[in-house]
Structure formats: C-alpha cells, structure tokens
Motif scaffolding. Sequence first.
Motif, PDB file in Angstrom:
ATOM      1  N   LYS A   1      25.818   3.374  -2.630  1.00 49.72           N
ATOM      2  CA  LYS A   1      26.361   2.299  -1.802  1.00 49.72           C
ATOM      3  C   LYS A   1      27.060   2.844  -0.558  1.00 49.72           C
ATOM      4  CE  LYS A   1      26.911  -0.791  -5.755  1.00 49.72           C
ATOM      5  NZ  LYS A   1      27.857  -1.438  -6.687  1.00 49.72           N
ATOM      6  N   ARG A   2      27.540   4.087  -0.640  1.00 46.91           N
ATOM      7  CA  ARG A   2      28.213   4.714   0.488  1.00 46.91           C
ATOM      8  C   ARG A   2      27.242   5.438   1.424  1.00 46.91           C
ATOM      9  NH1 ARG A   2      33.821   6.081  -0.323  1.00 46.91           N
ATOM     10  NH2 ARG A   2      34.637   5.147  -2.226  1.00 46.91           N
ATOM     11  N   ALA A   3      26.009   5.669   0.952  1.00 43.80           N
ATOM     12  CA  ALA A   3      25.046   6.464   1.725  1.00 43.80           C
ATOM     13  C   ALA A   3      24.723   5.795   3.055  1.00 43.80           C
ATOM     14  CB  ALA A   3      23.775   6.673   0.914  1.00 43.80           C
ATOM     15  N   LYS A   4      24.672   6.600   4.099  1.00 47.67           N
ATOM     16  CA  LYS A   4      24.410   6.093   5.443  1.00 47.67           C
ATOM     17  C   LYS A   4      22.924   5.790   5.621  1.00 47.67           C
ATOM     18  CE  LYS A   4      24.648   7.554  10.299  1.00 47.67           C
ATOM     19  NZ  LYS A   4      24.981   8.674  11.201  1.00 47.67           N
ATOM     20  N   PRO A   5      22.556   4.556   6.002  1.00 47.28           N
ATOM     21  CA  PRO A   5      21.145   4.240   6.276  1.00 47.28           C
ATOM     22  C   PRO A   5      20.711   4.804   7.622  1.00 47.28           C
ATOM     23  CG  PRO A   5      22.492   2.312   6.677  1.00 47.28           C
ATOM     24  CD  PRO A   5      23.427   3.372   6.138  1.00 47.28           C
ATOM     25  N   LEU A   6      19.464   5.230   7.724  1.00 47.10           N
ATOM     26  CA  LEU A   6      18.944   5.833   8.946  1.00 47.10           C
ATOM     27  C   LEU A   6      17.646   5.143   9.349  1.00 47.10           C
ATOM     28  CD1 LEU A   6      19.451   9.483   7.719  1.00 47.10           C
ATOM     29  CD2 LEU A   6      20.850   8.348   9.437  1.00 47.10           C
ATOM     30  N   SER A   7      17.452   4.937  10.635  1.00 44.76           N
ATOM     31  CA  SER A   7      16.249   4.272  11.156  1.00 44.76           C
ATOM     32  C   SER A   7      15.156   5.313  11.407  1.00 44.76           C
ATOM     33  CB  SER A   7      16.578   3.511  12.448  1.00 44.76           C
ATOM     34  OG  SER A   7      17.570   2.549  12.215  1.00 44.76           O
ATOM     35  N   LEU A   8      14.485   5.729  10.328  1.00 46.59           N
ATOM     36  CA  LEU A   8      13.469   6.769  10.442  1.00 46.59           C
ATOM     37  C   LEU A   8      12.085   6.307   9.984  1.00 46.59           C
ATOM     38  CD1 LEU A   8      15.431   9.942   9.226  1.00 46.59           C
ATOM     39  CD2 LEU A   8      14.931   9.228  11.562  1.00 46.59           C
ATOM     40  N   GLY A   9      11.928   5.023   9.742  1.00 45.28           N
ATOM     41  CA  GLY A   9      10.620   4.526   9.322  1.00 45.28           C
ATOM     42  C   GLY A   9       9.655   4.383  10.492  1.00 45.28           C
ATOM     43  N   ILE A  10       8.378   4.579  10.219  1.00 48.24           N
ATOM     44  CA  ILE A  10       7.323   4.408  11.217  1.00 48.24           C
ATOM     45  C   ILE A  10       6.439   3.259  10.752  1.00 48.24           C
ATOM     46  CG2 ILE A  10       5.373   5.492  12.389  1.00 48.24           C
ATOM     47  CD1 ILE A  10       6.692   8.196  11.725  1.00 48.24           C
ATOM     48  N   ALA A  11       6.381   2.184  11.546  1.00 49.43           N
ATOM     49  CA  ALA A  11       5.615   1.004  11.155  1.00 49.43           C
ATOM     50  C   ALA A  11       4.122   1.306  11.109  1.00 49.43           C
ATOM     51  CB  ALA A  11       5.893  -0.135  12.129  1.00 49.43           C
ATOM     52  N   LEU A  12       3.434   0.698  10.140  1.00 51.12           N
ATOM     53  CA  LEU A  12       1.982   0.840  10.007  1.00 51.12           C
ATOM     54  C   LEU A  12       1.301  -0.515  10.175  1.00 51.12           C
ATOM     55  CD1 LEU A  12       1.705   3.264   6.947  1.00 51.12           C
ATOM     56  CD2 LEU A  12       1.349   3.809   9.357  1.00 51.12           C
ATOM     57  N   PRO A  13       0.111  -0.519  10.781  1.00 51.82           N
ATOM     58  CA  PRO A  13      -0.603  -1.786  11.019  1.00 51.82           C
ATOM     59  C   PRO A  13      -1.429  -2.212   9.807  1.00 51.82           C
ATOM     60  CG  PRO A  13      -1.852   0.018  11.921  1.00 51.82           C
ATOM     61  CD  PRO A  13      -0.599   0.633  11.354  1.00 51.82           C
ATOM     62  N   ARG A  14      -1.896  -3.452   9.838  1.00 46.23           N
ATOM     63  CA  ARG A  14      -2.782  -3.953   8.785  1.00 46.23           C
ATOM     64  C   ARG A  14      -4.255  -3.863   9.186  1.00 46.23           C
ATOM     65  NH1 ARG A  14      -0.311  -6.140   4.603  1.00 46.23           N
ATOM     66  NH2 ARG A  14       1.887  -6.734   4.766  1.00 46.23           N
ATOM     67  N   ASP A  15      -4.540  -3.927  10.487  1.00 40.59           N
ATOM     68  CA  ASP A  15      -5.921  -3.818  10.945  1.00 40.59           C
ATOM     69  C   ASP A  15      -6.521  -2.489  10.484  1.00 40.59           C
ATOM     70  OD1 ASP A  15      -8.061  -4.842  13.090  1.00 40.59           O
ATOM     71  OD2 ASP A  15      -7.824  -2.666  13.310  1.00 40.59           O
ATOM     72  N   ALA A  16      -7.687  -2.528   9.862  1.00 38.12           N
ATOM     73  CA  ALA A  16      -8.284  -1.335   9.258  1.00 38.12           C
ATOM     74  C   ALA A  16      -8.572  -0.243  10.277  1.00 38.12           C
ATOM     75  CB  ALA A  16      -9.567  -1.710   8.523  1.00 38.12           C
ATOM     76  N   ARG A  17      -9.065  -0.629  11.460  1.00 44.39           N
ATOM     77  CA  ARG A  17      -9.386   0.374  12.476  1.00 44.39           C
ATOM     78  C   ARG A  17      -8.126   1.067  12.980  1.00 44.39           C
ATOM     79  NH1 ARG A  17     -12.279  -3.716  16.350  1.00 44.39           N
ATOM     80  NH2 ARG A  17     -10.509  -4.882  15.501  1.00 44.39           N
ATOM     81  N   LEU A  18      -7.105   0.271  13.275  1.00 45.82           N
ATOM     82  CA  LEU A  18      -5.873   0.853  13.793  1.00 45.82           C
ATOM     83  C   LEU A  18      -5.158   1.655  12.714  1.00 45.82           C
ATOM     84  CD1 LEU A  18      -4.073   1.124  16.234  1.00 45.82           C
ATOM     85  CD2 LEU A  18      -2.839  -0.918  15.511  1.00 45.82           C
ATOM     86  N   ARG A  19      -5.215   1.199  11.482  1.00 46.24           N
ATOM     87  CA  ARG A  19      -4.562   1.938  10.390  1.00 46.24           C
ATOM     88  C   ARG A  19      -5.220   3.300  10.199  1.00 46.24           C
ATOM     89  NH1 ARG A  19      -1.012  -0.201   6.662  1.00 46.24           N
ATOM     90  NH2 ARG A  19      -0.578   1.132   4.868  1.00 46.24           N
ATOM     91  N   LYS A  20      -6.552   3.342  10.307  1.00 48.23           N
ATOM     92  CA  LYS A  20      -7.270   4.611  10.197  1.00 48.23           C
ATOM     93  C   LYS A  20      -6.811   5.576  11.284  1.00 48.23           C
ATOM     94  CE  LYS A  20     -11.944   6.539  10.499  1.00 48.23           C
ATOM     95  NZ  LYS A  20     -13.381   6.214  10.721  1.00 48.23           N
ATOM     96  N   LEU A  21      -6.666   5.073  12.500  1.00 48.22           N
ATOM     97  CA  LEU A  21      -6.212   5.893  13.616  1.00 48.22           C
ATOM     98  C   LEU A  21      -4.784   6.391  13.378  1.00 48.22           C
ATOM     99  CD1 LEU A  21      -6.703   5.091  17.361  1.00 48.22           C
ATOM    100  CD2 LEU A  21      -4.452   5.709  16.511  1.00 48.22           C
ATOM    101  N   CYS A  22      -3.910   5.490  12.937  1.00 50.74           N
ATOM    102  CA  CYS A  22      -2.512   5.869  12.712  1.00 50.74           C
ATOM    103  C   CYS A  22      -2.392   6.911  11.598  1.00 50.74           C
ATOM    104  CB  CYS A  22      -1.687   4.636  12.357  1.00 50.74           C
ATOM    105  SG  CYS A  22      -1.427   3.496  13.750  1.00 50.74           S
ATOM    106  N   GLN A  23      -3.152   6.736  10.522  1.00 48.85           N
ATOM    107  CA  GLN A  23      -3.112   7.708   9.429  1.00 48.85           C
ATOM    108  C   GLN A  23      -3.586   9.071   9.902  1.00 48.85           C
ATOM    109  OE1 GLN A  23      -1.654   7.303   6.729  1.00 48.85           O
ATOM    110  NE2 GLN A  23      -1.807   5.224   5.960  1.00 48.85           N
ATOM    111  N   ALA A  24      -4.602   9.088  10.762  1.00 49.46           N
ATOM    112  CA  ALA A  24      -5.112  10.354  11.295  1.00 49.46           C
ATOM    113  C   ALA A  24      -4.043  11.056  12.129  1.00 49.46           C
ATOM    114  CB  ALA A  24      -6.364  10.115  12.125  1.00 49.46           C
ATOM    115  N   MET A  25      -3.288  10.302  12.923  1.00 53.46           N
ATOM    116  CA  MET A  25      -2.230  10.905  13.728  1.00 53.46           C
ATOM    117  C   MET A  25      -1.092  11.420  12.855  1.00 53.46           C
ATOM    118  SD  MET A  25      -1.857   8.876  17.350  1.00 53.46           S
ATOM    119  CE  MET A  25      -1.906   7.195  16.773  1.00 53.46           C
TER     120      MET A  25
END
Length: 235
Positions: free
Chosen positions: A119-143
């Motif tokens: 409960k004391r742990a500091k939250p950090l904004s380190l998430g990277i959003a991922l898309p739902r579109d299959a083509r774009l998701r494939k590209l993002c996963q490759a990167m």
Amino acid sequence: MEHQMDIHPHHHDWCQLVFSTSGAVRVGTDESTFIVPPSRAVWIPAGITHAVTAIEQAELRTLYLLPSLLEESIWSGCRVLEVAPLLRELVLQLAIELDERIEARREALLTELVLDELKRAKPLSLGIALPRDARLRKLCQAMLEAPERQHGLEAWAAEAGASARTVSRLFREELGTSFAQWRSQVLLAHALTLAARARPMAHIAAELGYANASAFSAMVRRTVGMPPSRFFASA
C-alpha cells in the motif's frame, strides 16, 4: 525460477506481484506491456490474462494474494510499483519460510507487513499501451522484441503488411500517439533496464542501435525534455 523464461499467456483467480531480483522482465497483457528492471514490480489483478518474458537471464519472484486482501479500486488495474528494500526482503523471506513450514502466527505477521508495504509502494507510469488491430499489434510486438532496429515507419509498415499511411492512422486511432512517440517510449523503457544495471551511456546507446551517445541523448531530451542522467534518476 532462474532462466530465460517465457511464461505463456494465462490468468488465475488471485492477484499477483511479479518482479525479478536480477535481470529485467517484460510482462504483457492484452492492453499493455511493462518492461521493468529489478527495482520495479508489476501488479496484476485477478482474472487478467498476462505473459512473462525475461529480457535477459532473470531470477523471478512472484507473490500471490487473494483479491479480498486489497479491496481499494486502485488495485483493479495493472500497475508498476517501486520495490522498496523491505518489500523485497519480505517476499524473499516468505518464500524461504513457507518452504520450511512457517508457523501460522509468523506467516500472518509477515503477510500483514507485506500488505502494508504494498500500500505504501510508489506507483510508476512505465506501461506501454498495445493496440488491438492485428497488423499494428504485430508491428508493435516486433519493435518490443528488437528495439535496436533503427527502421523508419515505411520499413516497419512493410513488415506488418500495411502501408505507412495506414500504420500512422492506426497509431493515432488506437493508441492516441504517433509512431515516433510510441517507439520513443519503447526505447526509454529498455534504456531504464540498462541504466538500472549501471551501464554507461555509450553502452546503452549502442544496445539500442544508436551510432553514438549524443544521438541517444538527443532522443531522450526530445521525448522527455531532460538529459538522460536526470531522466534515469527521476524514473
């Protein structure tokens, strides 16, 4: 567990805190991916499908909790938390003592202290959003898999089987950002894992495909408005 892990997508009825005592790990869900060094952990609520991959050889630690133990709404989504030294040692000690049939009273005391540290742990904004579109998701996963590849939008789009114009539009519609901005977030996330191991700036730049440290520093300044040394310290 200590190896080049690749835990395939799964879910369960309990909450999970996952971190590595050495080596960086990537935790992926349907909506985001989190790249974290040993000083960070990923909180995964019950029922969320997720996968865990070691970016390098890692020693993974997981803590499982019943959802009823943390009822606040802030625990309903995935988040990155800073792992304080006390929380780290508590998780390690619990693993040892549970193997040795810890007495119920001591287990309850350790568990209560773990919950208080969470409960004391500091939250950090380190998430990277991922898309739902299959083509774009494939590209993002490759990167994500090959952040060192310094390809432009056209080259990445061709690999995903789409035009650069289509990919650019999908980034805006699905992720609310541009290709360049999203890629910079990926590079910064990977850079943080290298900086956490006290790698010199020139080494970090080379690992991420930059010709020199100056070019990498320019990207960091352009993205977050501060030099790498200050960004790594603040992050």
